[in-house]
Design a protein around this motif. Structure first.
Motif, PDB file in Angstrom:
ATOM      1  N   GLY A 266       6.830   4.058   8.410  1.00  0.00           N
ATOM      2  CA  GLY A 266       6.567   2.737   8.172  1.00  0.00           C
ATOM      3  C   GLY A 266       5.344   2.251   7.955  1.00  0.00           C
ATOM      4  O   GLY A 266       4.926   1.559   7.088  1.00  0.00           O
ATOM      5  N   GLU A 267       4.469   3.128   8.590  1.00  0.00           N
ATOM      6  CA  GLU A 267       2.851   2.829   8.465  1.00  0.00           C
ATOM      7  C   GLU A 267       2.428   3.332   6.840  1.00  0.00           C
ATOM      8  O   GLU A 267       1.602   2.587   6.135  1.00  0.00           O
ATOM      9  CB  GLU A 267       2.047   3.687   9.542  1.00  0.00           C
ATOM     10  CG  GLU A 267       2.385   2.949  10.809  1.00  0.00           C
ATOM     11  CD  GLU A 267       1.590   4.032  11.949  1.00  0.00           C
ATOM     12  OE1 GLU A 267       1.378   3.517  12.907  1.00  0.00           O
ATOM     13  OE2 GLU A 267       1.650   5.292  11.594  1.00  0.00           O
ATOM     14  N   ALA A 268       2.905   4.569   6.512  1.00  0.00           N
ATOM     15  CA  ALA A 268       2.642   4.988   5.082  1.00  0.00           C
ATOM     16  C   ALA A 268       3.327   4.170   4.162  1.00  0.00           C
ATOM     17  O   ALA A 268       2.590   3.815   3.074  1.00  0.00           O
ATOM     18  CB  ALA A 268       3.213   6.338   5.057  1.00  0.00           C
ATOM     19  N   VAL A 269       4.397   3.407   4.371  1.00  0.00           N
ATOM     20  CA  VAL A 269       5.113   2.540   3.501  1.00  0.00           C
ATOM     21  C   VAL A 269       4.238   1.135   3.310  1.00  0.00           C
ATOM     22  O   VAL A 269       3.928   0.661   2.317  1.00  0.00           O
ATOM     23  CB  VAL A 269       6.535   2.095   3.954  1.00  0.00           C
ATOM     24  CG1 VAL A 269       7.097   0.929   3.092  1.00  0.00           C
ATOM     25  CG2 VAL A 269       7.400   3.340   3.523  1.00  0.00           C
ATOM     26  N   ALA A 270       3.792   0.741   4.423  1.00  0.00           N
ATOM     27  CA  ALA A 270       2.895  -0.704   4.697  1.00  0.00           C
ATOM     28  C   ALA A 270       1.507  -0.243   3.673  1.00  0.00           C
ATOM     29  O   ALA A 270       1.318  -1.193   2.695  1.00  0.00           O
ATOM     30  CB  ALA A 270       2.683  -0.714   5.910  1.00  0.00           C
ATOM     31  N   ALA A 271       0.932   0.898   3.863  1.00  0.00           N
ATOM     32  CA  ALA A 271       0.028   1.139   2.937  1.00  0.00           C
ATOM     33  C   ALA A 271       0.112   1.342   1.459  1.00  0.00           C
ATOM     34  O   ALA A 271      -0.488   0.931   0.501  1.00  0.00           O
ATOM     35  CB  ALA A 271      -0.852   2.336   3.316  1.00  0.00           C
ATOM     36  N   GLY A 272       1.236   1.796   1.385  1.00  0.00           N
ATOM     37  CA  GLY A 272       1.982   2.143  -0.065  1.00  0.00           C
ATOM     38  C   GLY A 272       2.160   0.558  -0.676  1.00  0.00           C
ATOM     39  O   GLY A 272       2.022   0.648  -1.984  1.00  0.00           O
ATOM     40  N   MET A 273       2.810  -0.243   0.039  1.00  0.00           N
ATOM     41  CA  MET A 273       3.109  -1.458  -0.473  1.00  0.00           C
ATOM     42  C   MET A 273       1.680  -2.198  -0.890  1.00  0.00           C
ATOM     43  O   MET A 273       1.577  -2.870  -2.037  1.00  0.00           O
ATOM     44  CB  MET A 273       3.705  -2.362   0.394  1.00  0.00           C
ATOM     45  CG  MET A 273       5.387  -1.931   0.648  1.00  0.00           C
ATOM     46  SD  MET A 273       6.273  -3.120   1.442  1.00  0.00           S
ATOM     47  CE  MET A 273       5.788  -3.063   3.093  1.00  0.00           C
ATOM     48  N   MET A 274       0.642  -1.999   0.068  1.00  0.00           N
ATOM     49  CA  MET A 274      -0.592  -2.677  -0.406  1.00  0.00           C
ATOM     50  C   MET A 274      -1.334  -2.127  -1.778  1.00  0.00           C
ATOM     51  O   MET A 274      -1.709  -2.665  -2.653  1.00  0.00           O
ATOM     52  CB  MET A 274      -1.652  -2.474   0.718  1.00  0.00           C
ATOM     53  CG  MET A 274      -1.532  -3.444   1.862  1.00  0.00           C
ATOM     54  SD  MET A 274      -1.412  -4.979   1.236  1.00  0.00           S
ATOM     55  CE  MET A 274      -3.111  -5.414   0.299  1.00  0.00           C
ATOM     56  N   LEU A 275      -0.745  -0.520  -1.921  1.00  0.00           N
ATOM     57  CA  LEU A 275      -1.538   0.091  -3.025  1.00  0.00           C
ATOM     58  C   LEU A 275      -0.695  -0.413  -4.402  1.00  0.00           C
ATOM     59  O   LEU A 275      -1.245  -0.914  -5.450  1.00  0.00           O
ATOM     60  CB  LEU A 275      -1.215   1.561  -2.933  1.00  0.00           C
ATOM     61  CG  LEU A 275      -2.498   2.267  -2.030  1.00  0.00           C
ATOM     62  CD1 LEU A 275      -2.086   3.786  -1.982  1.00  0.00           C
ATOM     63  CD2 LEU A 275      -3.794   1.919  -2.597  1.00  0.00           C
ATOM     64  N   ALA A 276       0.724  -0.766  -4.052  1.00  0.00           N
ATOM     65  CA  ALA A 276       1.262  -1.312  -5.140  1.00  0.00           C
ATOM     66  C   ALA A 276       1.067  -2.806  -5.490  1.00  0.00           C
ATOM     67  O   ALA A 276       0.816  -3.232  -6.625  1.00  0.00           O
ATOM     68  CB  ALA A 276       3.058  -1.328  -4.817  1.00  0.00           C
TER      69      ALA A 276
END
Length: 361
Positions: A266-276
């Motif tokens: 979930g932490e990686a997904v959160a950072a991934g959503m910010m990159l998106a």
């Protein structure tokens, strides 16, 4: 108890959400082809909930076997998967023995994959004990293990017969794991439910304090959103289900690049959503205010909003193995606006700017 029906033509099933569900064996027993189950859990969850579930089932005349695995994303491997098969074979489990996944996303994914291939297909039931698993990984039938070169690259679509999301299990969830689950909750608001995104902005403090009413509402809303998408595109062939991967192309690269287990999914997904979000802003599709709202919500959920700086070449190398790659082209889930996403590609210069903006330096 709230119930969401996942209405698949060949294998519909219910997702029950509520408190005290580990004792509600009347929800489980009628779905068992025979009164024998193998409960798969891990070294963290088993001491908390395994005996409670076992006692409930044995009280209803069900023979229970237990398989306890090491805990952590780094154990989502062939070697650990074989421990499930070792336990099934040692206990002479048959193809009508139901596998029950009692744990978070790793346990759910591995148990489902084991069920898909054990004697060419055994029934299984999901009892997710983390917020992330309750809102996402336990629903929809994606099962898999990791490979050193890519996350969830070896697996199968295989639906459970039932999902039991017992809210009581969230009481023992560490704060970091709880926040990681909120990343997937926020994801649903960004993909196709702006009303829910606004509700999250107003209620994130209630969720962070683990208010049971707020949690029940959020989990039900996420499950309804996912059930609707999966019913339209169960095996991700129609281009609808891939939208559920918002943040995951970047996120899976982060997990693999840092080593599985360094960051929670979930932490990686959160950072991934910010990159998106940064990429969508670079493309001129969302404005500064939208990016700020996403960042503010993730921050209140105690989630990372900056990605690790793996370098442009390493990100491209890792993302080239993503399951959404088509004809060698990396596809990303991007935002047209808050609550509306689409799958598309990123020009190299936009990707480079995105990483410069969104990575720790």
């Amino acid at each position: 108890m709230k119930t969401v029906r996942l209405d698949l033509s060949h294998s519909p099933y219910d997702i029950h959400i509520g408190q005290g569900l580990l004792q509600r064996v009347e929800l489980i027993v009628p779905l068992l082809p025979q009164k024998q189950v193998a409960i798969v859990s891990n070294e963290t969850v088993a001491p908390l909930y395994l005996e409670k579930l076992r006692a409930s089932l044995e009280g209803a005349g069900v023979c229970c076997h237990s398989i306890v695995l090491p805990d952590g994303e780094q154990y989502k491997t062939w070697e650990t998967l074989n421990l499930i098969f070792d336990g099934l074979l040692a206990n002479r489990c048959e193809r009508k023995t139901t596998l029950i996944a009692l744990g978070g996303g790793v346990i759910g994914d591995m148990t489902g994959f084991a069920a898909a291939v054990y004697q060419r297909g055994a029934p299984f039931i999901q009892i997710p004990t983390t917020l992330l698993a309750q809102v996402d990984s336990s629903v929809g039938g994606k099962t898999a293990i990791n490979h050193p070169l890519g996350k969830n690259m070896i697996g199968a679509f295989y639906q459970p017969r039932l999902v039991l999301a017992d809210l009581d299990t969230l009481n023992t969830l560490p704060d970091r794991e709880f926040s990681a689950g909120l990343a997937e909750v926020i994801k649903y608001g960004l993909i196709d439910d702006f009303e829910f995104f606004e509700w999250l902005e107003s209620n994130i403090e209630r969720l962070m304090s683990r208010d049971s009413e707020a949690l029940a509402h959020a989990i039900e809303r996420c499950c309804r959103n996912k059930a609707r998408v999966v019913a339209q595109d169960e095996k991700e062939t129609a281009g609808v289900r891939e939208l559920l991967n918002l943040g995951h192309t970047f996120g899976h690269a982060i997990e693999a690049g840092l080593g599985y287990g360094a960051w929670l999914h979930g932490e990686a997904v959160a950072a991934g959503m910010m990159l998106a979000a940064h990429a969508s802003h670079e493309l001129g599709q969302i404005d500064d205010e939208s990016v700020a709202r996403i960042k503010a919500l993730l921050t209140k959920a105690a989630l990372p909003v900056a990605a690790p700086d793996l370098g442009l070449a390493r990100y491209r190398e890792l993302m080239a193995g993503d399951k959404k790659v088509e004809s060698g082209r990396i596809r990303y889930i991007l935002m047209r606006e808050l609550g509306q996403c689409y799958a598309g590609e990123l020009p190299l210069d936009v990707l480079e700017k995105t990483l410069k903006t969104g990575c720790d330096r």
